[in-house]
Every structure is written in C-alpha cells, then in structure tokens.
Write an enzyme that holds these catalytic residues in place. Sequence first.
Site, PDB file in Angstrom:
ATOM      1  N   GLY A  13      -3.050  -2.353   0.494  1.00 47.60           N
ATOM      2  CA  GLY A  13      -3.093  -1.083   1.222  1.00 47.60           C
ATOM      3  C   GLY A  13      -3.458   0.058   0.289  1.00 47.60           C
ATOM      4  CG  ASP A  14      -1.496   2.842  -0.193  1.00 45.95           C
ATOM      5  OD1 ASP A  14      -1.414   3.436   0.882  1.00 45.95           O
ATOM      6  OD2 ASP A  14      -0.543   2.252  -0.724  1.00 45.95           O
ATOM      7  CE  LYS A  17      -6.425   0.471   5.197  1.00 47.67           C
ATOM      8  NZ  LYS A  17      -5.693   0.483   3.921  1.00 47.67           N
ATOM      9  CG  ASN A  39       3.466   0.478   8.672  1.00 43.85           C
ATOM     10  OD1 ASN A  39       2.767   0.919   9.564  1.00 43.85           O
ATOM     11  ND2 ASN A  39       3.565  -0.810   8.406  1.00 43.85           N
ATOM     12  N   GLY A  41      -0.738   5.355   6.109  1.00 44.58           N
ATOM     13  CA  GLY A  41      -0.886   6.725   5.623  1.00 44.58           C
ATOM     14  C   GLY A  41      -2.312   6.981   5.213  1.00 44.58           C
ATOM     15  CG  HIS A  42      -5.753   6.665   7.473  1.00 45.87           C
ATOM     16  ND1 HIS A  42      -5.781   5.554   6.664  1.00 45.87           N
ATOM     17  CD2 HIS A  42      -6.227   6.260   8.665  1.00 45.87           C
ATOM     18  CE1 HIS A  42      -6.250   4.538   7.345  1.00 45.87           C
ATOM     19  NE2 HIS A  42      -6.513   4.918   8.561  1.00 45.87           N
ATOM     20  CB  THR A  43      -4.714  11.090   2.150  1.00 46.12           C
ATOM     21  OG1 THR A  43      -3.383  10.590   2.110  1.00 46.12           O
ATOM     22  CG2 THR A  43      -4.722  12.522   1.684  1.00 46.12           C
ATOM     23  CD  GLN A 236       0.159  -1.192   7.383  1.00 43.78           C
ATOM     24  OE1 GLN A 236      -0.222  -1.847   8.328  1.00 43.78           O
ATOM     25  NE2 GLN A 236       0.638   0.018   7.526  1.00 43.78           N
ATOM     26  CB  THR A 312       7.623   6.320   1.215  1.00 41.76           C
ATOM     27  OG1 THR A 312       6.699   5.726   0.295  1.00 41.76           O
ATOM     28  CG2 THR A 312       7.746   5.429   2.434  1.00 41.76           C
TER      29      THR A 312
HETATM   30  P1  IMP Z   1       6.864  -2.057   6.317  1.00 45.74           P
HETATM   31  O1  IMP Z   1       5.446  -2.129   6.760  1.00 45.74           O
HETATM   32  O2  IMP Z   1       7.444  -0.668   6.405  1.00 45.74           O
HETATM   33  O3  IMP Z   1       7.720  -3.087   6.988  1.00 45.74           O
HETATM   34  O4  IMP Z   1       6.905  -2.405   4.748  1.00 45.74           O
HETATM   35  C1  IMP Z   1       6.596  -3.689   4.254  1.00 45.74           C
HETATM   36  C2  IMP Z   1       5.820  -3.599   2.948  1.00 45.74           C
HETATM   37  O5  IMP Z   1       4.515  -3.076   3.220  1.00 45.74           O
HETATM   38  C3  IMP Z   1       6.433  -2.665   1.899  1.00 45.74           C
HETATM   39  O6  IMP Z   1       6.153  -3.196   0.618  1.00 45.74           O
HETATM   40  C4  IMP Z   1       5.660  -1.372   2.110  1.00 45.74           C
HETATM   41  O7  IMP Z   1       5.658  -0.569   0.944  1.00 45.74           O
HETATM   42  C5  IMP Z   1       4.286  -1.938   2.408  1.00 45.74           C
HETATM   43  N1  IMP Z   1       3.436  -1.019   3.213  1.00 45.74           N
HETATM   44  C6  IMP Z   1       3.528  -0.775   4.529  1.00 45.74           C
HETATM   45  N2  IMP Z   1       2.566   0.078   4.910  1.00 45.74           N
HETATM   46  C7  IMP Z   1       1.838   0.354   3.822  1.00 45.74           C
HETATM   47  C8  IMP Z   1       0.653   1.149   3.595  1.00 45.74           C
HETATM   48  O8  IMP Z   1       0.066   1.750   4.492  1.00 45.74           O
HETATM   49  N3  IMP Z   1       0.203   1.166   2.295  1.00 45.74           N
HETATM   50  C9  IMP Z   1       0.792   0.473   1.310  1.00 45.74           C
HETATM   51  N4  IMP Z   1       1.873  -0.290   1.489  1.00 45.74           N
HETATM   52  C10 IMP Z   1       2.392  -0.345   2.728  1.00 45.74           C
END
Ligand code: IMP
Length: 435
Positions: A13-14, A17, A39, A41-43, A236, A312
């Site tokens: 992820g990150d 995209k 969860n 996060g697009h910037t 992700q 986060t």
């Molecule tokens: P969850 O998606 O909140 O259940 O988290 C599960 C795992 O995915 C954790 O390690 C999060 O930090 C990671 N995660 C979830 N969404 C993202 C994202 O958009 N970017 C990077 N890591 C993510």
Amino acid sequence: MSAHLVVVGTQWGDEGKGKVVDHFTPEYDLVGRYQGGTNAGHTIVVQGEEYKMHLLPAGMLHKGMTCLIGDRVIVDPLILVEEMEALDEAGVLVGELKIGNRVNLIMPWHKLRDGIAGGKIGTTKRGIGPTYTDLTNRRGIRVHDWLDEKRFLERVEEEVAWNEELIPALMRLHDMDDSALEEMYESEVLEPDAVVADYLDALETLQKFGVEFIDCPWFLDKQSRAGKRMLFEGAQGMLLDIVYGSYPYVTSSHPIASGLQVGTGFRARDLKVLGVVKAYTTRVGHGPFPTELTSETGEKLREIGKEYGATTGRPRRCGWLDLAILKHAVRVNGLDALALTKLDILSEFETIPVGVSYELSGKAISEFPASLQVLEKVEPVYEEFAGWQEDITGVREYAKLPKAAREYVEFVEEQIGVPVELIGVGPGREEVIER
Ligand code: IMP
C-alpha cells in the site's frame, strides 16, 4: 487503448495510487473503488493544496465525474459525511457519487472490536477486520437495510445485543481489565437509538449531497453498454491481500486486480491492469519486511519521502525496492504495465541497492514465500546501482532523466518483464513522465 483500467498497488500500500488515478481520470467517464474502507488514504495534491481521502474515490475532485463505491467496499457513513463536507467546504467536491446497495456498513461495534483485537496486526483501527468478519459471517448490515428505517432499527438492535455479549468476551480473551469493560458498558456507542439516529442523519446528509444508491452490477453493465470508459482504483496493495499478501499481517479484502470483479459484480472485458510501484518499499503495521532499513538510511528515506501514514499518521517502515515482491505482483494481478512512483526521493542517495531475490541458509529463493516463518528468515540479495544525485522533479521527458535514473527504471522493467509507462518525479498532479 483498453476501455477500462484498474490501478492496483504492488507492495504494502501507499505506492501513490491516488496520484496515478488522478492523472488518468480525465480519460475516463467513471472512477470507482471495489474493496477496502476507511483504512485507505489517498493524498492528492492539486495546485499546491493537499487533499486526503479515505473512502471517496479520487475522481470526486474532477468536475461531473461519476464516482462509484462498489459492493465490496465497506462504508463508515459518519466518516463519509465528514469527508464530503470537508471537500465541499474547500470547493473541490465536484464528482457525483453512487454507492452499491450491497455495501456493508462499518458500525460502532466494529471499531470497538478492532480496537480490542487489531493490535497484534497493527490495523488502522477503523473497524475493517470486524466488518469483513461480520460480512462473511452473514451478519453484516448492508446499504439496503439502512435505506429501510424499520429494518435498520431491527438489525441494529440485534447486532447491539450480540455485540454486548461478544465484546466483553473478546476483552477478556485479550486480557483487558474490568474497568475497561465497565467503560464499554457505559458507552452510548452501543445504544441502538443513538446509533440509528447518527446513521440516519448521515444518510440524510448524503442524500442532500445527491448521493445515489444503486444496484452495482446493473449500473456498471448499463455504463459499459453505453460505451462508458471506467477506471477502478484499488486501495492498499497486493501484500495486504487476504490470500496473496503477507498473511496474517494483511487487511481483510482483495486489493488485487481480480478483487474488481467480486467487488463490483462487473466483468470488465477490455481491461488494462496497471500496477503502481514505489521506487523503494514501505509498510505500516507489523510483520516481516525483508529489505527494511532500520538504519539512518531508512530514516532518510522516511524524511525525504514524507513516509507517514495518511490514515493513522504512523511513521512508515522504509526499505529498498524488492523485486521478489514485484514478480509476485506481476503474476497475482496479471499486470500489463507499471507506474513507478517517487523516483525523485532516491535522487539524494549515492548508491541505490535493489533486492533481486532472497537467500535462506545459503539457498536461493526467487519467489515471495507463502509462509511468514520463511519470510522472516530470508536475507535479501542486492544489486547496487549508482545514484544520480540531481534534482529530477522538473523532468517531463524520459530521455532527459539522468542516465543512472534511466538505468534504474530499465533494470526494473527487464527483471520483471513489464513496461514502466509512467514515472512519478514529484508530488504534484503534473509531476510525471509518460513513456
Ligand atoms: P486494516 O486494514 O485496518 O485491518 O489493517 C491491516 C493491515 O493493513 C495493517 O498492517 C495496516 O497498517 C495495513 N493497511 C491497511 N490499509 C492500508 C493502506 O491504505 N496503506 C498501507 N497499509 C494499510
């Protein structure tokens, strides 16, 4: 040119995209999401202003664009409203939003349960895992339930009663003490009337914004028959996929390209799959990361690359590019092309190592392993590249990149057998090189 495009993350992820999707959006009639929830996060940087979006498709910043939240996305209505109001206030909420009526809602008890059980994985605590658990456990609350006030109240009452039993049990299993348990009982979060009131308020606000709730497969089929071109943005990345990622340190959805079909009920016949790869690797949350740099160099990557979680704010773990991951991504997604992002972040490094494979007890391992126990023990094998040490943010033509930067790009292409069609050289919308 293919009729449709899906943009997927090839790492943890990150990868950037949001920016890639934003770049291609003007060529499409619809932009949609098919998995994940708040969860993500697009910037996106537009004319120097930074916009962070967790749930809305990036296409909402493009005037008149049809934007879709597909059926296997999970929606927290309270956060969706917050996000729409913030963008509206900034005057940039200019897309038209449709939401699939089979979408599952993130409810307050999901966030509570994620707070209790998500620590081990390092989740975003947005209720993602528990919402998907309830979805597959056949007790989710879906959009069509929400649209029917009487049914919604009944379902909320049922789920509150269930969660009032479940949450204390979960807390005991996680060794949380009685005072926390008492706080939980006192919390109005589990009051059905209050929950229903908040969620119906949110529904009213969304309707005021003109949001439409649709039958997703029917809607996309209609769009496709009308010759509309569609762009889908994965949230992700592949290594967070519930099956093909670094299980169990994964999210609960399918960020990979095939997540599109199951997440929208639409089989795109003429589809290009574009993988986004950051020029180095980052991850948030726990779990093994073979090319991770715990040294000052990792710190330098984090500072120059501004590697802090968009959702986060957590510092991201940083390391060199890992081609074993990319090769896995090529197969799992059926990648047609790559977008290589944040190449400019490497400009200050004298040498740039690239992980080309792994070794375990002196034996070569060329594939990304299924077992985490193996992944924990592998040692990356690096090939070193000379850095270019000059500013490339102003470059718009591939041929004008420094020779060392081109060598880096071409090495990646050659190793994984997929062309790099777009290169990111800065955070702005226009800071890209098309090839
Ligand atoms: P969850 O998606 O909140 O259940 O988290 C599960 C795992 O995915 C954790 O390690 C999060 O930090 C990671 N995660 C979830 N969404 C993202 C994202 O958009 N970017 C990077 N890591 C993510």
